[in-house]
Structures are given as structure tokens and as C-alpha cells.
Design a protein around this motif. Structure first.
Motif, mmCIF file in Angstrom:
data_model
loop_
_atom_site.group_PDB
_atom_site.id
_atom_site.type_symbol
_atom_site.label_atom_id
_atom_site.label_comp_id
_atom_site.label_asym_id
_atom_site.label_seq_id
_atom_site.Cartn_x
_atom_site.Cartn_y
_atom_site.Cartn_z
ATOM 1 N N GLN A 286 0.847 -1.189 0.000
ATOM 2 C CA GLN A 286 0.000 0.000 0.000
ATOM 3 C C GLN A 286 0.885 1.242 0.000
ATOM 4 O OE1 GLN A 286 -2.372 0.142 3.578
ATOM 5 N NE2 GLN A 286 -0.680 -0.334 4.920
ATOM 6 N N TRP A 287 0.350 2.320 -0.522
ATOM 7 C CA TRP A 287 1.092 3.578 -0.569
ATOM 8 C C TRP A 287 0.966 4.272 0.785
ATOM 9 C CZ3 TRP A 287 4.363 3.925 -4.362
ATOM 10 C CH2 TRP A 287 4.078 3.358 -5.606
ATOM 11 N N GLN A 288 1.539 3.649 1.786
ATOM 12 C CA GLN A 288 1.513 4.169 3.143
ATOM 13 C C GLN A 288 2.899 3.967 3.747
ATOM 14 O OE1 GLN A 288 -1.506 5.296 3.750
ATOM 15 N NE2 GLN A 288 -3.045 3.902 2.918
ATOM 16 N N VAL A 289 3.403 4.967 4.484
ATOM 17 C CA VAL A 289 4.722 4.829 5.095
ATOM 18 C C VAL A 289 4.715 5.528 6.450
ATOM 19 C CG1 VAL A 289 5.681 6.901 3.988
ATOM 20 C CG2 VAL A 289 7.218 5.050 4.698
ATOM 21 N N TRP A 290 5.469 4.963 7.390
ATOM 22 C CA TRP A 290 5.541 5.496 8.754
ATOM 23 C C TRP A 290 6.966 5.917 9.039
ATOM 24 C CZ3 TRP A 290 7.515 3.251 13.574
ATOM 25 C CH2 TRP A 290 7.055 3.904 14.729
ATOM 26 N N PHE A 349 10.891 3.881 -0.656
ATOM 27 C CA PHE A 349 10.480 3.788 -2.056
ATOM 28 C C PHE A 349 11.350 2.780 -2.827
ATOM 29 C CE2 PHE A 349 8.609 7.956 -1.132
ATOM 30 C CZ PHE A 349 7.431 7.922 -1.859
ATOM 31 N N ASN A 350 12.252 2.101 -2.139
ATOM 32 C CA ASN A 350 13.142 1.096 -2.727
ATOM 33 C C ASN A 350 14.293 1.718 -3.512
ATOM 34 O OD1 ASN A 350 13.956 -1.538 -2.838
ATOM 35 N ND2 ASN A 350 12.142 -2.283 -3.913
ATOM 36 N N LEU A 351 14.746 2.872 -3.078
ATOM 37 C CA LEU A 351 15.953 3.473 -3.646
ATOM 38 C C LEU A 351 17.154 3.026 -2.826
ATOM 39 C CD1 LEU A 351 14.829 7.139 -4.403
ATOM 40 C CD2 LEU A 351 15.337 5.340 -6.063
ATOM 41 N N ASN A 419 7.833 -2.811 -7.493
ATOM 42 C CA ASN A 419 9.201 -2.392 -7.187
ATOM 43 C C ASN A 419 9.255 -1.108 -6.380
ATOM 44 O OD1 ASN A 419 10.019 -4.568 -8.690
ATOM 45 N ND2 ASN A 419 10.669 -3.378 -10.461
ATOM 46 N N VAL A 420 8.137 -0.403 -6.291
ATOM 47 C CA VAL A 420 8.134 0.911 -5.644
ATOM 48 C C VAL A 420 7.205 0.939 -4.436
ATOM 49 C CG1 VAL A 420 7.885 3.407 -6.018
ATOM 50 C CG2 VAL A 420 8.560 1.929 -7.918
ATOM 51 N N VAL A 421 6.000 0.407 -4.560
ATOM 52 C CA VAL A 421 5.014 0.542 -3.492
ATOM 53 C C VAL A 421 5.503 -0.136 -2.214
ATOM 54 C CG1 VAL A 421 3.711 -1.556 -4.114
ATOM 55 C CG2 VAL A 421 2.561 0.335 -2.943
ATOM 56 N N MET A 422 5.256 0.517 -1.080
ATOM 57 C CA MET A 422 5.674 -0.023 0.203
ATOM 58 C C MET A 422 4.937 -1.347 0.475
ATOM 59 S SD MET A 422 5.402 3.418 0.054
ATOM 60 C CE MET A 422 6.686 4.669 -0.019
ATOM 61 N N GLY A 423 5.658 -2.311 1.020
ATOM 62 C CA GLY A 423 5.063 -3.593 1.369
ATOM 63 C C GLY A 423 5.060 -4.618 0.262
ATOM 64 N N ALA A 424 5.584 -4.282 -0.926
ATOM 65 C CA ALA A 424 5.596 -5.248 -2.036
ATOM 66 C C ALA A 424 6.988 -5.875 -2.137
ATOM 67 C CB ALA A 424 5.163 -4.575 -3.333
ATOM 68 N N ASN A 425 7.684 -5.685 -3.261
ATOM 69 C CA ASN A 425 8.982 -6.330 -3.414
ATOM 70 C C ASN A 425 9.944 -5.898 -2.320
ATOM 71 O OD1 ASN A 425 8.165 -7.727 -5.624
ATOM 72 N ND2 ASN A 425 9.238 -6.470 -7.122
ATOM 73 N N ALA A 426 10.788 -6.842 -1.911
ATOM 74 C CA ALA A 426 11.738 -6.587 -0.837
ATOM 75 C C ALA A 426 12.709 -5.490 -1.235
ATOM 76 C CB ALA A 426 12.489 -7.866 -0.488
ATOM 77 N N PHE A 427 13.336 -4.902 -0.231
ATOM 78 C CA PHE A 427 14.318 -3.846 -0.483
ATOM 79 C C PHE A 427 15.417 -4.370 -1.410
ATOM 80 C CE2 PHE A 427 18.135 -1.375 0.848
ATOM 81 C CZ PHE A 427 17.689 -0.147 0.396
ATOM 82 N N GLY A 428 15.743 -3.597 -2.440
ATOM 83 C CA GLY A 428 16.695 -4.052 -3.449
ATOM 84 C C GLY A 428 16.012 -4.803 -4.566
ATOM 85 N N ILE A 429 14.679 -4.904 -4.523
ATOM 86 C CA ILE A 429 13.872 -5.535 -5.561
ATOM 87 C C ILE A 429 14.285 -6.992 -5.735
ATOM 88 C CG2 ILE A 429 12.765 -5.116 -7.794
ATOM 89 C CD1 ILE A 429 14.140 -2.424 -7.883
#
Length: 747
Positions: A286-290, A349-351, A419-429
């Protein structure tokens, strides 16, 4: 994939309507009348062009209507840019158009992209994404047509995309986009009408909490300190910094104030705080971040911030900044706070860091100087290396225009959804698979530095935690200066593992820290080497040594001057189990929760209870087995310090005090066995002994604490160790004694 059938580009499924527009080429493409046609390019590709994309776009966006009388005032067109969305059943398309801008607006990347979602009943499921990297843009007096071949996350049947958007003057509402998919032979596929949603390419709900006594950052005036002459002075907030990248950050939820952790926060405690306090949190993309404004990070100096949510199945939902290191109301402190907030949210954002982009999946090209030359939010100021001249923090801030690089902007705006949305692909894709040539030896090496990767034993039993030692020394008698961040958790050292199957993976630690602090060390005849020890058996991709056989390991260290120092290949053998008992012990050690506990050096987290139970079984049933020392180490280190969790009402902090008796019981056994050469490596022994001394001091026995540290010095004060190593251990022991006396002494 979704439960819906069919390909959203072809209209093959029953719920597809007929094409929304005729698929033949528009008349102006053939006649060339009243139209301007451009071949857009990727600004990150380095292609030389006659004019910049922004300049071309600005010219075409204000072209007067054909036939307008001389002197007539013609209002400019609205920019063809932003987010559009279709409606209706079946597939929903979210479209992003990035071919136009206004003066001072976000940089034009000349791309279109989109995400497809399938709807079934009351549920919506992500299907796939596409991007057109170099579309042809045709402008007439009435419409803008954007066309090109897309890159998809699935095998699209109609991969050519054509988007038609009516031109509107600035006083008119933005028109809807008509999207037509075509086959490569220009046969029509599916069509969609996408209404205008927002000038931003993506919108994220941002919830921010802080601990008692820490004031969150508000804004920084970029004109307060020297900056590039082409960077306009402006008041930058965190949302505005992302708005300049085309991303909307909307503050949401209540800004809660929670109790701080005086001893610093651990990753496990931060994750627990997120689950308790993040009102929008759930284990789903989801497009949500804390973001938590915390006091300090436990056990590691120089950590200004961390994207701590990098260990579970739904990562990148939470990050923290550590106020005690970045606090201050002066301009320099405010600037540092802004960069830290934007940097840590960028990880969500997976940067990746600027020097790590080639390790992502898919890999991105590194910028100048192995990425250290990037003028980006994702670089470290002290690491900055310009093409010429002196680098470092002063050079970075003097040249930094407060922005992301082009390829980072491409990722933020047009990266595939998961690859971007929070909670989807792991960090580093999911960057587990790597190309071995990334660790090839350089053709020439004049760095004056040498990296070694080694183990203290000939082989490991199946299921035994794999710990390696890293050594960095100098080959230059005149000495060399570089940074001292030698542990893989600091992300300036990477370790490649070639498994017995032939697959090469990158070790990715659970703990990834932004150690945004200069730690320059001088390697010379007085101190020719520095060392670090790392448990690499378990990381973000799980267990790395899951099968018996021979593994080949190679480490890469990125020096302060941008040099990439590669170690020789280390061959490491994992022995086959020889009995059923060996297999049972391996199973007790190799669960996912056990791996996490070993990597975290212990945890009280309820989610890891099964792992703690398994390690306790090793201690109780197999007390004399070599594996017991690792279980005792994790349990002992955890007992020795407190563990913090938020109370159910989110306002208080539950603190489990240190259990010194249990800590001493476990750590004393670790030290005893290891001093005999049958336990952990010497660097870990050093850590365990100093923590054991702390447990004695906390219990009120400063005499035994001092004796414990004296025994540590005697263990190293032998011909087996270099004099500078003995001196370093003695210095650590003396400073530990002083700290314990100050903290637990009577006066």
C-alpha cells in the motif's frame, strides 16, 4: 497475477469493450500539417541532443493556435503531465504521463507508464505494469499524441501504446486520456478512457510520530547556506522535496508522541513500535509509510536514520530518524535533518544508496566515481567525489541542488508498481542473484589497500552459523587514509556467495544502517590493518548456506576515494551431516526465526518465540555440542540488556529489565569455551567478554568485571597476535572499565 483472465492490452477477455478509438495512425502523423513531432529520449542515457527535453517541451506547450491574428494574446496550454485513471469493471488502468512541464515544475523525463489492476466483485488485485521509455510525442492545436513500444511485466499481446490527450488552456479543466494498445503490426487491442486524477505521478500517505522531547523537522531555507547558483533558494519541507520529484506526500493520521527508549532503539523494537503505533499499517502492499523521530539507535555510533523494515515479507513500510545526532536549530543542522528524512523515506520507495544501484535487480548504472559522484539525496555527503577537485561534505553541499538523480526519478515515477510501493517487493527488488563479474579483480589497482576475507576453521558443520572475518590493510609504506566501515551492515562492503549449485547470490544483511558519519582511519606502520567479524549465514533472503558442499566467497570494499577493493576468493566447506542427530540439530538452528535471532543477536519479540524455544532446546538438550555456544551467545547478549516494547495504549514503554543472572550464565560459558579455541571467533569473543563484564558491573560486582576484562587482554597478549592488535584490545578494555566505573560505580 490476478484472478482475472486475459491480457489487458488485447481485449481478449469477455469483459473488454471494443477499442475506444480507431487504431489507424492519426492523419497528422502522415501529413505533418499543424503538428510538431518529437522523439523523446531517456535523460539518464547520456544521449546528445540539440536541445534539452525541458526546452523543447516548454516551446511546444505554448504554441499559439494556427491562424491566430498578429498581436492576439494566446493563453498557454496546460502541461500534458500527471496521473490518469480508468473506471469500470474488469481491468483498471492507472496511467502516468511525463512529457511536459511548466517553468519551475518537475523535470520532464519523457516517459509514459502504467499499472493494471483487475477487479473481481468487491476485490481489486494488481495485475502488471508497463513503461514506454522513449515515446514519440506529436502535438497539434487540439491534441497531444504519445506513442511507443512498452516494456511489460508480462508478455503483452499488444505492446504498442498510443495515448491521446486533448490540449487545454490553463483556464480549462484537464481532458481525459484515451489509451489504445496495438500489436506490433498496428492491429487494435484494448482501449481505455482515463480521467485526469492529479499532477503528481504517485501519492503516498505519510504518517509521522515522534518520541517525547524530540521535535520533528519542519523546513529548511536552501538559501541559508552556500548552494549551486542554478538551484533557486526556497523553503524546502520533506513533502515539497518529494513534490519536486513529482511525488505527493500527504500527511495522514494523528501525529502521536510516544515514550522514548533511553538506551536507544533496536530494529526489532522499531518494528514493534510500527505495528503498534502506525494507524495505517497492515501486512499488504500500500502507498503508506511510517516515520518515527526517535532519540538514538542502540549499539552503533553515527546512525542518523534507518529504514528498519527490511526483514519480513512486507518490507519498506517503516523508517526512523535519530534526533540526537541531527538535532539543532542552526541552518547546517536543519539542512542535515532535511537530507536524513528524505534519504530514509527514499529507502522506503526502494531506492538504494548511490554506490549500490548496480546491485539492485534489475541493476541500474552507477553514476560517476562508482556512484560516489552522484549529487543525490541517496548519497552520503562525506562520501561525495566530484569528477575533479576535492570531495567530501563541503564539496557535496556546495554542488547539491536538493534533488534526486534522473534514474532515481525514473524509479520513483515510472518504476513497476511492486518495485516501488511499500510492502511489495523486498528492499533491493529481490536482488539476490548477481552477476559474478561485479566482483572481478580490477585490471589495475593503485589504491594501496588490500582486503582479505577469511574464516577461523577449516569447515563448518551443516547448520552451523557461518561467521567470516574481514581484514583491510595497506600495501603502501607511506600509509593510506580511508573509511573504517568494514562491516557488511554498513553497506560499504558487499559479499558475494557462489553456492554449490553454481548460483551466485549477494549477502544482504537484515540490519542495514545509514551510518552517515565520517569515520576516517589511517592505515600505516603503526596501525596497518583494521578488522571486522560478520555473521553471514542468514540475511534478507533467508539462509545462504542451506546445503552441504563447497562455497566460494568474495568481498568487495568501496574505499573513500571510490576505489573498489576486491578480496581473493575464499573457499568455505559445509560438511554433510553424518547422523540423524546431526540433522535434528541442524533443523533446530536453521529455522527462519532462529536465523533472525542470530542476526539480531537476540530478541524478545513475540513473533520470534518459536525461534527462541528452538535455541533454548539446543542449550538444554545439547549443552556440550559446538552449536550450543551460538545459542548461548544470542540468548546471553539479549539477557544482558533491556528489551523495550510499546504499551497497548501507545503512550508508555514497557521495559523488560536486563536479566544479569541469565546473561552471566550464558555469556560466561561462551567466553570459557571460546578461550579454549572451541567457540566463537576472536572478534566475537572480544564483544562477548566486554558484555559479560558489563553484566557483572550491572550486578554490582565491579571487581569481577575488571578481572574479566583483564583475562581478555591476557588472552590476546601472546605471540599469536600482532602487537597493534594487542594494543587495540588493551585500549578497548581500559575504556570499557572507565565507562563501567562511571555508570555503575558508587561515586
Amino acid at each position: 497475477m490476478s484472478t482475472a483472465s486475459g491480457d489487458p492490452t488485447t481485449g481478449a477477455a469477455d469483459f473488454f469493450a471494443a477499442p475506444l478509438a480507431d487504431a489507424s495512425l492519426p492523419e497528422e502523423w502522415e501529413s505533418g500539417q499543424q503538428a510538431v513531432t518529437e522523439q523523446a529520449t531517456n535523460p539518464a542515457s547520456g544521449t546528445d541532443e540539440k536541445s534539452a527535453p525541458e526546452e523543447r517541451t516548454a516551446t511546444t506547450s505554448t504554441t499559439p493556435l494556427p491562424g491566430a491574428p498578429n498581436g492576439a494574446v494566446v493563453l498557454p496550454y496546460r502541461p500534458t503531465r500527471g496521473r490518469y485513471r480508468s473506471s469500470g469493471g474488469g481491468f483498471q488502468l492507472e496511467l502516468r504521463v511525463d512529457v511536459d512541464s511548466t517553468a519551475g515544475g518537475p523535470k520532464v523525463l519523457n516517459r509514459i507508464s502504467g499499472d493494471f489492476f483487475s477487479t473481481s466483485g468487491a476485490t481489486t488485485t494488481y495485475y502488471g505494469s508497463f513503461v514506454v521509455h522513449a515515446p514519440t510525442v506529436t502535438r497539434s492545436a487540439t491534441q497531444v499524441v504519445i506513442s511507443g513500444l512498452g516494456t511489460y511485466t508480462w508478455q503483452a499481446g499488444a505492446p504498442v501504446v498510443r495515448v491521446t490527450i486533448p490540449r487545454r488552456r490553463i483556464f480549462q479543466p484537464q481532458g481525459a486520456a484515451t489509451v489504445q494498445f496495438l500489436t506490433t503490426s498496428h492491429q487494435p487491442g484494448a482501449g481505455y478512457t482515463c480521467g485526469y486524477v492529479s499532477p503528481y505521478f504517485r501519492t503516498v500517505q505519510w504518517e509521522q510520530d515522534s518520541v517525547t522531547g524530540r521535535i520533528p523537522f519542519l523546513s529548511y531555507d536552501t538559501g541559508s547556506l552556500p548552494q549551486p547558483p542554478n538551484s533557486p533558494a526556497r523553503a524546502l519541507t520533506v513533502p515539497r522535496a518529494y513534490a519536486e520529484a513529482g511525488i505527493e506526500l500527504l500527511m495522514s493520521g494523528t501525529a502521536n508522541t510516544i515514550a522514548d527508549s533511553p538506551g536507544g532503539w533496536t530494529n526489532t523494537e522499531l518494528h514493534g513500535a510500527m505495528q503498534t503505533n502506525f494507524s495505517l499499517w497492515r501486512d499488504a502492499p500500500q502507498w503508506q509509510v511510517w516515520l518515527l523521530v526517535a532519540g538514538s539507535y542502540e549499539g552503533m555510533a553515527g546512525v542518523r536514520g534507518i529504514m528498519f523494515d527490511a526483514a519480513d515479507s512486507f518490507q519498506r513500510q517503516g523508517c526512523a530518524v535519530f534526533y540526537d545526532l541531527i538535532k539543532g536549530t542552526d541552518a547546517e543542522s536543519q539542512r542535515a535533518q532535511l537530507r536524513t528524512y528524505v534519504h530514509e523515506l527514499g529507502h522506503s520507495f526502494n531506492l538504494l544508496h548511490s554506490w549500490q544501484k548496480n546491485l539492485a535487480q534489475p541493476p541500474a548504472p552507477l553514476g560517476p566515481q562508482n556512484g560516489f559522484g552522484d549529487l543525490s539525496w541517496m548519497n552520503y555527503p562525506q562520501n561525495y567525489l566530484p569528477p575533479t577537485g576535492t570531495g567530501g561534505a563541503a564539496a557535496y553541499w556546495g554542488a547539491f541542488p536538493f534533488q534526486f538523480t534522473d534514474n532515481e526519478l525514473v524509479h520513483l515515477r515510472h518504476g513497476f508498481y511492486r518495485n516501488v510501493v511499500m510492502g511489495a517487493n523486498a528492499f533491493g527488488i529481490g536482488a539476490a542473484d548477481i552477476e559474478p563479474e561485479l566482483f572481478d579483480e580490477p585490471l589495475a589497482d593503485e589504491s594501496g589497500l588490500r582486503l582479505d576475507l577469511r574464516v577461523t576453521k577449516s569447515g563448518f558443520a551443516f547448520g552451523e552459523p557461518v561467521v567470516v572475518e574481514l581484514k583491510l590493510d595497506t600495501t603502501d609504506l607511506r600509509g593510506r587514509s580511508t573509511h573504517g566501515h568494514l562491516h557488511p551492515d554498513d553497506e560499504l562492503v558487499h559479499i558475494a556467495i557462489r553456492q554449490p549449485s553454481g548460483r551466485t547470490v549477494l549477502y544482504r544483511p537484515l540490519l542495514r544502517r545509514c551510518v552517515d558519519q565520517d569515520e576516517t582511519v589511517r592505515l600505516d606502520t603503526d596501525r596497518p590493518a583494521i578488522y571486522s567479524s560478520a555473521y553471514i549465514g542468514y540475511g534478507r533472503d533467508g539462509h545462504y548456506f542451506q546445503q552441504p558442499g563447497t562455497y566460494q566467497l568474495r568481498a568487495s570494499y568501496l574505499a573513500s576515494d571510490g576505489s573498489r577493493i576486491v578480496s581473493p576468493v575464499l573457499r568455505l566447506h559445509v560438511r554433510h551431516p553424518v547422523s540423524q542427530g546431526d540433522i535434528e540439530l541442524a533443523e533446530l538452528m536453521m529455522g527462519e526465526e532462529q536465523g533472525t535471532i542470530l542476526a539480531l543477536r537476540g530478541s524478545d519479540s513475540p513473533s520470534l518465540q518459536a525461534g527462541n524455544d528452538a535455541l533454548q532446546e539446543v542449550i538444554e538438550r545439547h549443552a556440550n555440542h559446538p552449536f550450543a555456544v551460538y545459542a548461548r551467545l544470542a540468548k546471553g547478549l539479549n539477557f544482558e540488556h533491556e528489551f523495550k516494547s510499546l504499551s497497548p495504549d501507545k503512550t508508555g514503554l514497557n521495559v523488560r529489565p536486563p536479566d544479569t543472572k541469565s546473561g552471566i550464565e550464558q555469556l560466561s560459558q561462551v567466553v570459557k569455551v571460546s578461550e579454549q579455541g572451541k567457540g566463537v571467533d576472536n572478534l566475537t569473543l572480544n564483544l562477548a567478554t566486554r558484555r559479560l563484564a558489563r553484566a557483572y558491573a550491572r550486578q554490582g560486582d565491579l571487581e569481577e568485571a575488571g578481572s574479566t576484562l583483564d583475562r581478555l587482554v591476557r588472552h590476546f597478549d601472546t605471540p599469536a597476535f600482532k602487537p597493534y592488535v594487542v594494543d587495540a584490545v588493551r585500549s578497548q578494555a581500559d575504556s570499557t572499565k572507565a565507562r563501567l566505573l562511571a555508570e555503575f560505580g558508587d561515586g
